[in-house]
Design an enzyme around this catalytic site. Structure first.
Site, PDB file in Angstrom:
ATOM      1  CB  CYS A  84       6.125  -0.348   2.673  1.00  0.00           C
ATOM      2  SG  CYS A  84       7.505  -1.163   3.409  1.00  0.00           S
ATOM      3  CB  CYS A 118       8.383  -0.895   0.565  1.00  0.00           C
ATOM      4  SG  CYS A 118       7.452  -1.656   1.315  1.00  0.00           S
ATOM      5  CG  ASP A 119       8.061   3.407  -0.289  1.00  0.00           C
ATOM      6  OD1 ASP A 119       8.913   2.786  -0.845  1.00  0.00           O
ATOM      7  OD2 ASP A 119       6.925   3.725  -0.342  1.00  0.00           O
TER       8      ASP A 119
END
Length: 313
Positions: free
Chosen positions: A138, A141-142
């Site tokens: 992701c 997300c990261d």
């Protein structure tokens, strides 16, 4: 076990399922949550979360624990088991659903499907060892955790190309590894990628190994035409080769799209009466913790309205 009839059975204990359980329990609906044993919620493999409203920094596990504690506090019952199938049944002369698991079966007036989706893995050495420690599925997300770092992206479809461009907002360099000599992504997305000076593409190549100490330090990449193996130093690996929705147990009961995601309307209703779906298992454009929670709240409200309607008939 079948002597008790639950108002709501939630299948899945990720952010969507636990939020749904919180809302149905607060509405005084008797709620059972079945947490999968063989499937792991994506939130549990997310080491740090910086985009969950109200928290500057929190781990995925911490969010999960807080959601679970809150749902239980309001009366939700949570068990760990794998669902095998869902069958139509009769409860007090009314139609209902029976959820069959490895350990038993449970009856419910409504079902909320929150079984999530699992990323397609490369299945190479080191991949699962470094999930949350350099291996990610992701970018949103990261990506921010790799500021000014060099990373590898694996894939050649729309997601891989689009996320590679997105990641250049943070990283120093993106090396895209693709097993073919051209992308499957749309031409517009490809144009953006090729125009980005931070991106390099390795054609006809496959990632064979991910190595490091406590975090990812490098990968081995093979050119499948020459069979030449090369070591690449990097700080992270993002894999975008697709997701697999966890829906095998429900395929014959609700309509799925071409990617096997559950089709819902805006109220999270599926094609089957009394069955609702939320989170990553449904057809949605954005799969984030916050959107999963929103889905769960809507599914819970819809289940409540459905039960209320049945009582008034």
């Amino acid at each position: 076990m079948e002597t008790k009839i639950y108002d709501v059975i939630v299948i899945g204990a990720g952010p969507a399922g636990l939020t749904a359980a919180l809302y149905t329990s607060r509405a005084l609906l008797d709620t059972l949550v079945i947490e999968g044993l063989s499937t792991v919620s994506q939130i549990l493999i997310t080491e740090e979360v910086e985009n969950f409203p109200g928290f500057l920094n929190i781990t995925g596990t911490e969010i999960s624990e807080k959601l679970k504690e809150q749902a239980v506090n309001y009366g939700s019952e949570i068990i760990s088991d794998d669902v095998i199938k869902i069958e139509e049944d009769i409860c007090c002369n009314n139609s209902c659903w029976r959820v069959v698991t490895h350990k038993g079966s449970y009856k419910g007036c409504t079902i909320i499907l929150a079984s999530g989706a699992s990323p397609r893995y490369l299945n190479v050495p080191g991949e699962k060892d470094f999930i949350g420690r350099g291996v990610s599925y992701c970018a949103m997300c990261d990506g921010a955790f790799f500021k000014d770092k060099e990373i590898i992206v694996v894939g050649g479809g729309n997601t891989a190309v689009e996320e590679s461009v997105f990641l250049t907002k943070f990283v120093k360099k993106v090396t895209v590894v693709h097993r073919r000599n051209e992308f499957r992504a749309t031409k517009l997305l490809q144009k953006r990628l090729f125009a980005n000076k931070k991106i390099e593409v390795l054609w006809d190549s496959e990632l064979r190994d991910i190595y490091g100490d406590k975090r990812v330090q490098g990968v081995k990449i093979e050119n499948i035409k020459t069979n030449k193996m090369t070591n690449f130093a990097c700080n992270g690996v993002f894999v975008f080769i697709g997701y697999i929705p966890n829906v095998d147990f429900i395929k014959n009961k609700v309509k799925l799209d071409e990617g096997n995601y559950i089709i819902t309307d805006t109220q999270m209703r599926t094609s089957a009466e009394g069955i609702f779906a939320c989170g990553d298992c449904r057809n949605t454009n954005l799969r984030q913790i916050v959107t999963a929670c929103g889905d769960g709240a809507i599914a819970a409200a819809s289940a409540h309205d459905y039960i209320k309607g049945k009582m008034e008939e």
